[in-house]
Enzyme design. Sequence first.
Site, PDB file in Angstrom:
ATOM      1  N   ASP A  82      12.977 -31.800  61.005  1.00  0.00           N
ATOM      2  CA  ASP A  82      14.382 -31.910  60.612  1.00  0.00           C
ATOM      3  C   ASP A  82      14.493 -32.555  59.232  1.00  0.00           C
ATOM      4  OD1 ASP A  82      13.357 -34.075  62.392  1.00  0.00           O
ATOM      5  OD2 ASP A  82      15.145 -35.113  61.717  1.00  0.00           O
ATOM      6  N   GLY A  96      20.854 -32.903  64.306  1.00  0.00           N
ATOM      7  CA  GLY A  96      22.081 -32.626  63.535  1.00  0.00           C
ATOM      8  C   GLY A  96      22.441 -33.756  62.595  1.00  0.00           C
TER       9      GLY A  96
HETATM   10  P1  AMP Z   1      16.022 -39.429  60.288  1.00  0.00           P
HETATM   11  O1  AMP Z   1      14.726 -39.689  60.999  1.00  0.00           O
HETATM   12  O2  AMP Z   1      16.580 -40.608  59.566  1.00  0.00           O
HETATM   13  O3  AMP Z   1      15.969 -38.230  59.428  1.00  0.00           O
HETATM   14  O4  AMP Z   1      17.136 -39.160  61.419  1.00  0.00           O
HETATM   15  C1  AMP Z   1      16.921 -38.372  62.555  1.00  0.00           C
HETATM   16  C2  AMP Z   1      18.226 -38.045  63.206  1.00  0.00           C
HETATM   17  O5  AMP Z   1      18.922 -39.243  63.555  1.00  0.00           O
HETATM   18  C3  AMP Z   1      19.191 -37.238  62.366  1.00  0.00           C
HETATM   19  O6  AMP Z   1      19.837 -36.342  63.203  1.00  0.00           O
HETATM   20  C4  AMP Z   1      20.132 -38.278  61.829  1.00  0.00           C
HETATM   21  O7  AMP Z   1      21.379 -37.736  61.509  1.00  0.00           O
HETATM   22  C5  AMP Z   1      20.226 -39.256  62.991  1.00  0.00           C
HETATM   23  N1  AMP Z   1      20.569 -40.614  62.560  1.00  0.00           N
HETATM   24  C6  AMP Z   1      19.813 -41.488  61.869  1.00  0.00           C
HETATM   25  N2  AMP Z   1      20.471 -42.640  61.664  1.00  0.00           N
HETATM   26  C7  AMP Z   1      21.692 -42.505  62.234  1.00  0.00           C
HETATM   27  C8  AMP Z   1      22.834 -43.340  62.376  1.00  0.00           C
HETATM   28  N3  AMP Z   1      22.868 -44.570  61.870  1.00  0.00           N
HETATM   29  N4  AMP Z   1      23.911 -42.844  63.027  1.00  0.00           N
HETATM   30  C9  AMP Z   1      23.902 -41.612  63.542  1.00  0.00           C
HETATM   31  N5  AMP Z   1      22.868 -40.782  63.465  1.00  0.00           N
HETATM   32  C10 AMP Z   1      21.752 -41.207  62.821  1.00  0.00           C
HETATM   33 MG    MG Z   2      16.687 -36.749  58.731  1.00  0.00          MG
END
Ligand code: AMP
Ligand code: MG
Length: 540
Positions: free
Chosen positions: A283, A113
């Site tokens: 995702d 999410g």
């Molecule tokens: P990503 O690999 O950066 O696309 O992130 C994977 C998941 O981790 C997604 O659901 C992002 O919203 C969540 N996410 C990444 N960085 C953060 C953060 N600093 N705080 C909260 N959620 C994060």
């Molecule tokens: Mg992402």
Amino acid sequence: MTVIDEPLEFVPLKGLRFDNRFSSQLQADPVAENRIRQVHGSFFSRVQPTRTANPQLLAVSNEVMDMVGIERSEVSSKNFARVFSGNALHTDMDPHASCYGGHQFGNWAGQLGDGRAINLGEVIGDEDTHFMLQLKGAGRTPYSRSGDGRAVLRSSIREFLCSEAMFHLGVPTTRALSLCTTGDQVMRDMFYDGNPAYEPGAVVCRVAPSFIRFGNFEIFTSRGEITELEALLEFVIGNHFPHLGKPTAKTYVAFFREVVDSTAEMIAHWQRVGYVHGVMNTDNMSIHGLTIDYGPYGWIDNFDVDWTPNTTDRAHKRYRFGNQPAVAHWNLAQLANALVPAVGEVDPLQSALDDFIPIFNSYWAEMMASKLGLPSLETDLSRDVADGLFDLLGAAETDMTIFFRRLMEIETSTELENVDSHTVVPLIDAYYSEADFHESVNGRLVDWVRLYLQEVKQLGIHDEERTAIMKTANPKFVLRNYLAQLAIDAAESGDITMTHQLLDVLRNPYDEQPDHAEWAAKRPDWARHRPGCSMLSCSS
Ligand code: AMP
Ligand code: MG
């Protein structure tokens, strides 16, 4: 109640017209509280951005301003920085975080999410197209898991510049409207090596028709929430693929076919310009075939199909340059699996999925032909030329961008029997080591250029025609990893000029722009092993 919890102030912004389809047509999470949890049977959770200490606007993209309809004069208003850093809202915004899941590095990861992204609402932009505005780094949501909901300046500059650079290169992508600093410090362990440090926080406002990912479908199927799966399909087809007609099992397959096609085209573009996404989890795959979620991405300097910028992926290199088409195919298979309960049978989805390889190959052949200035790769010799080049580019460290650009300068009127070391001189600049070039490449390059010229002559391609095609496929300027890092270094010490200049140069990546020749140069030696230039982690 603390000041922080008070609702954000509503402010005007001239030009924006909202039509919030996603948050008005789909079921909202009934729990209003912003706390981390599993959210079932809902598409999104309403949540406000979190206030920050001192929002400042650092950069905007004027084209995106026009695209979403904001009057340009608004940039200088205080409200602009407040809204696009998450400190105020436009009256018609309906901020929310969406629920999705995903396969990360090949494994099902459950609910992910929008953990730090907040959709502000959909605007009606130019040509009456809808665009979702989304803040990245605007605070915690129910999906933040262990994260802080924030983003740092370095990763925000990288996202802001790269999404705009990709757009101007002709690569399908989400866009970036603005870049703001928050005035807050954010703690990050940049290399997950036990050395956390404070970094300046920032927020990018991204723009796309929607931010719906493969994972938005996967989450429902994984939980057996088939009514929600079908509702999402109906929403997506009705609003984003209306030409497919009334949503039925048949249109669901037609929708999947379109995703297969647009994903194949996007990946072919990535390979054309030398872009490596770095985290191709499901995702991070857009249903619109847009490049989305700029994290530890990188640009190929020397052509190396095994290169990945992502240190988190160092062991298996799942998301290496040469593996991107195969991973896209695998990701599409996960989307197909998620659609099975709605379609009711496997075969039509399987058949659409099987078409990925021929569709990708066809886009790729078309783009590769353009890179070579050939009309197609349909002749045996054209194919040999293309295949031979891949072996050659891997034979010694060769800068991909410079090689193709310099290939335009080869003297094609040279008689085949006279092709020799002199003919290939324009290409020498593409090699990282001249010694290596003379030792292992020179002779092979002469042979390859002879083959290439043989085909150019055989097909009767005029030089003007050849270079005109090549100029549309081979950029002179890409966002080289070290250029982004230099812009970040400067911004972190308070000077945003280079970010602005890069944005400007990358607006016309195929133009010569001789005043900026230094930004079209090979990666300097200092950048070879410098963190941020050659290796990045997911920490952002
Ligand atoms: P990503 O690999 O950066 O696309 O992130 C994977 C998941 O981790 C997604 O659901 C992002 O919203 C969540 N996410 C990444 N960085 C953060 C953060 N600093 N705080 C909260 N959620 C994060
Ligand atoms: Mg992402």
